[in-house]
Design a protein around this motif. Sequence first.
Motif, mmCIF file in Angstrom:
data_model
loop_
_atom_site.group_PDB
_atom_site.id
_atom_site.type_symbol
_atom_site.label_atom_id
_atom_site.label_comp_id
_atom_site.label_asym_id
_atom_site.label_seq_id
_atom_site.Cartn_x
_atom_site.Cartn_y
_atom_site.Cartn_z
ATOM 1 N N LEU A 30 0.815 -1.219 0.000
ATOM 2 C CA LEU A 30 0.000 0.000 0.000
ATOM 3 C C LEU A 30 0.847 1.267 0.000
ATOM 4 N N HIS A 69 -10.285 0.423 6.409
ATOM 5 C CA HIS A 69 -9.627 1.629 5.894
ATOM 6 C C HIS A 69 -10.424 2.831 6.404
ATOM 7 N N ARG A 78 -10.412 -1.011 -5.772
ATOM 8 C CA ARG A 78 -10.620 -2.022 -4.725
ATOM 9 C C ARG A 78 -10.273 -3.405 -5.257
ATOM 10 N N GLU A 81 -6.511 -3.652 -5.359
ATOM 11 C CA GLU A 81 -5.958 -3.729 -4.007
ATOM 12 C C GLU A 81 -6.223 -5.099 -3.390
ATOM 13 N N ARG A 84 -3.776 -7.564 -4.833
ATOM 14 C CA ARG A 84 -2.418 -7.292 -4.353
ATOM 15 C C ARG A 84 -2.269 -7.721 -2.889
ATOM 16 N N LEU A 85 -3.239 -7.367 -2.044
ATOM 17 C CA LEU A 85 -3.143 -7.710 -0.628
ATOM 18 C C LEU A 85 -3.276 -9.211 -0.402
#
Length: 120
Positions: A30, A69, A78, A81, A84-85
């Motif tokens: 992030l 968040h 979103r 993300e 990726r997370l």
Amino acid sequence: MPLLDLLLVGTPDIAPGLARAVADAVADALQAPPGRVWVRVQGLPVQAYAENHSVLDAEGLPVFVTLLHAQPPEGEARTQEAQRLTTVIAAALGRPAACVHLAYAPAGAGRQAFGGHLVV
């Protein structure tokens, strides 16, 4: 301000440094500055979890992640993300990405306070 709660099925004892490894991986993904990503990890014995009409194997035990968040991303941001997370959390835990299940909590702004200071 991302705050992550992880529940690791089949891991009743949490290894030292595991929460930090996840926090660092998420912060890198992030691009968060130091001290801005918080991670809490809980373990759950495999006997306390079930999936209907299926047999669990050690390779497929799930990790449930709730992500708070201040203002969560929306739409394609979103989606990107989440991918990726999921990837970095799985790598930090040594589990397949397919076993990491991410839930976005409603925006924390106006609902979450740290040290008595409401996040706005």
